[in-house]
Design a protein around this motif. Structure first.
Motif, PDB file in Angstrom:
ATOM      1  N   LEU A  31     -48.714 -28.839  25.652  1.00  9.07           N
ATOM      2  CA  LEU A  31     -49.459 -29.083  26.895  1.00  9.07           C
ATOM      3  C   LEU A  31     -50.481 -30.218  26.778  1.00  9.07           C
ATOM      4  O   LEU A  31     -50.508 -31.104  27.647  1.00  9.07           O
ATOM      5  CB  LEU A  31     -50.133 -27.796  27.376  1.00  9.07           C
ATOM      6  CG  LEU A  31     -49.209 -26.826  28.104  1.00  9.07           C
ATOM      7  CD1 LEU A  31     -49.931 -25.504  28.376  1.00  9.07           C
ATOM      8  CD2 LEU A  31     -48.700 -27.421  29.393  1.00  9.07           C
ATOM      9  N   PRO A  32     -51.326 -30.244  25.747  1.00 14.71           N
ATOM     10  CA  PRO A  32     -52.271 -31.363  25.659  1.00 14.71           C
ATOM     11  C   PRO A  32     -51.583 -32.717  25.510  1.00 14.71           C
ATOM     12  O   PRO A  32     -52.034 -33.714  26.069  1.00 14.71           O
ATOM     13  CB  PRO A  32     -53.097 -31.040  24.408  1.00 14.71           C
ATOM     14  CG  PRO A  32     -52.883 -29.605  24.135  1.00 14.71           C
ATOM     15  CD  PRO A  32     -51.557 -29.251  24.705  1.00 14.71           C
ATOM     16  N   TRP A  35     -50.283 -33.667  29.013  1.00 22.52           N
ATOM     17  CA  TRP A  35     -51.363 -34.125  29.895  1.00 22.52           C
ATOM     18  C   TRP A  35     -51.834 -35.514  29.500  1.00 22.52           C
ATOM     19  O   TRP A  35     -52.236 -36.307  30.344  1.00 22.52           O
ATOM     20  CB  TRP A  35     -52.515 -33.134  29.896  1.00 22.52           C
ATOM     21  CG  TRP A  35     -52.209 -31.882  30.668  1.00 22.52           C
ATOM     22  CD1 TRP A  35     -51.521 -31.795  31.835  1.00 22.52           C
ATOM     23  CD2 TRP A  35     -52.572 -30.556  30.334  1.00 22.52           C
ATOM     24  NE1 TRP A  35     -51.437 -30.497  32.247  1.00 22.52           N
ATOM     25  CE2 TRP A  35     -52.079 -29.700  31.347  1.00 22.52           C
ATOM     26  CE3 TRP A  35     -53.276 -29.983  29.282  1.00 22.52           C
ATOM     27  CZ2 TRP A  35     -52.258 -28.338  31.350  1.00 22.52           C
ATOM     28  CZ3 TRP A  35     -53.464 -28.607  29.273  1.00 22.52           C
ATOM     29  CH2 TRP A  35     -52.956 -27.794  30.297  1.00 22.52           C
ATOM     30  N   GLY A 129     -59.425 -35.400  36.143  1.00 22.49           N
ATOM     31  CA  GLY A 129     -59.170 -34.146  35.434  1.00 22.49           C
ATOM     32  C   GLY A 129     -60.073 -33.789  34.283  1.00 22.49           C
ATOM     33  O   GLY A 129     -60.817 -32.830  34.337  1.00 22.49           O
ATOM     34  N   ASN A 131     -60.905 -32.354  30.460  1.00 23.15           N
ATOM     35  CA  ASN A 131     -60.511 -31.068  29.880  1.00 23.15           C
ATOM     36  C   ASN A 131     -61.175 -29.967  30.678  1.00 23.15           C
ATOM     37  O   ASN A 131     -62.134 -29.350  30.241  1.00 23.15           O
ATOM     38  CB  ASN A 131     -60.899 -30.997  28.402  1.00 23.15           C
ATOM     39  CG  ASN A 131     -59.970 -31.811  27.559  1.00 23.15           C
ATOM     40  OD1 ASN A 131     -58.790 -31.916  27.862  1.00 23.15           O
ATOM     41  ND2 ASN A 131     -60.483 -32.397  26.507  1.00 23.15           N
ATOM     42  N   TRP A 134     -59.581 -24.671  33.222  1.00 20.14           N
ATOM     43  CA  TRP A 134     -58.270 -24.033  33.367  1.00 20.14           C
ATOM     44  C   TRP A 134     -57.274 -24.558  32.344  1.00 20.14           C
ATOM     45  O   TRP A 134     -56.383 -23.828  31.920  1.00 20.14           O
ATOM     46  CB  TRP A 134     -57.740 -24.161  34.797  1.00 20.14           C
ATOM     47  CG  TRP A 134     -57.374 -25.553  35.210  1.00 20.14           C
ATOM     48  CD1 TRP A 134     -58.172 -26.457  35.850  1.00 20.14           C
ATOM     49  CD2 TRP A 134     -56.118 -26.202  35.015  1.00 20.14           C
ATOM     50  NE1 TRP A 134     -57.491 -27.627  36.051  1.00 20.14           N
ATOM     51  CE2 TRP A 134     -56.225 -27.499  35.558  1.00 20.14           C
ATOM     52  CE3 TRP A 134     -54.913 -25.811  34.441  1.00 20.14           C
ATOM     53  CZ2 TRP A 134     -55.185 -28.413  35.535  1.00 20.14           C
ATOM     54  CZ3 TRP A 134     -53.860 -26.729  34.420  1.00 20.14           C
ATOM     55  CH2 TRP A 134     -54.007 -28.013  34.968  1.00 20.14           C
ATOM     56  N   ARG A 135     -57.422 -25.812  31.924  1.00 14.30           N
ATOM     57  CA  ARG A 135     -56.537 -26.328  30.876  1.00 14.30           C
ATOM     58  C   ARG A 135     -56.808 -25.620  29.553  1.00 14.30           C
ATOM     59  O   ARG A 135     -55.883 -25.249  28.840  1.00 14.30           O
ATOM     60  CB  ARG A 135     -56.731 -27.831  30.704  1.00 14.30           C
ATOM     61  CG  ARG A 135     -56.164 -28.648  31.832  1.00 14.30           C
ATOM     62  CD  ARG A 135     -56.328 -30.117  31.547  1.00 14.30           C
ATOM     63  NE  ARG A 135     -55.724 -30.918  32.602  1.00 14.30           N
ATOM     64  CZ  ARG A 135     -55.625 -32.228  32.557  1.00 14.30           C
ATOM     65  NH1 ARG A 135     -56.083 -32.893  31.526  1.00 14.30           N
ATOM     66  NH2 ARG A 135     -55.059 -32.885  33.548  1.00 14.30           N
TER      67      ARG A 135
END
Length: 158
Positions: A31-32, A35, A129, A131, A134-135
């Motif tokens: 995920l990171p 993103w 966005g 960090n 919710w991330r």
């Protein structure tokens, strides 16, 4: 069903739990990276009521509310789609922004006769966005799910 057959049926789920645990852990790690690859962008939108004599619009951006505003693109010009009796809705995707920052946009209306009007009292503010909470929660949840399933799948039956 006997105790040993019950134990055998539960042990059949162990490879599935291990596989799902690995998938969740990979997701937590991916995920990171995703993103980061997707990058950051801001969609600036505005709406007009009427556009009598309007040729189009130009957008300016600043990182400070009272800072120096620079054109988002040197030759960018959004042509008018409204008329003297109607307005229109506009949007512009700004992908030249950095994650985790606040940007201010200034709209300039350019008339057909070449005159210009800057709407300095109506700045558009957008937060990118970063960090966000919710991330972080999503990554932690994926990690916990993955670790839990992996543990349950690898745990020796008692």
């Amino acid at each position: 069903m006997t105790a040993s057959s019950d134990e055998q049926s539960r042990s059949g789920y162990r490879p599935l739990l291990v596989a799902l645990g690995i998938v969740w852990l990979i997701l937590a790690a991916a995920l990171p990276v995703y993103w980061r690859q997707v990058g950051c962008r801001v969609e600036v939108t505005w709406e007009t009521a009427t556009e009598q004599g309007t040729a189009g619009f130009r957008l300016y951006r600043s990182e400070e509310e009272n800072g120096v505003f620079v054109a988002v693109e040197e030759d960018h010009f959004v042509e008018s789609r409204g008329g003297s009796m109607s307005g229109a809705t506009y949007s512009y995707i700004d992908d030249q922004v950095e994650d985790g920052k606040t940007y201010y946009y200034l709209l300039e209306e350019i008339e057909s006769d070449g005159s210009r009007h800057r709407y300095e009292g109506d700045l558009l503010e957008y937060q990118t966005g970063g960090n966000s909470w919710w991330r972080v929660v999503l990554i932690a949840l994926c990690g916990v799910m993955g670790a839990g399933m992996l543990y349950a799948g690898l745990k020796k039956p008692q």
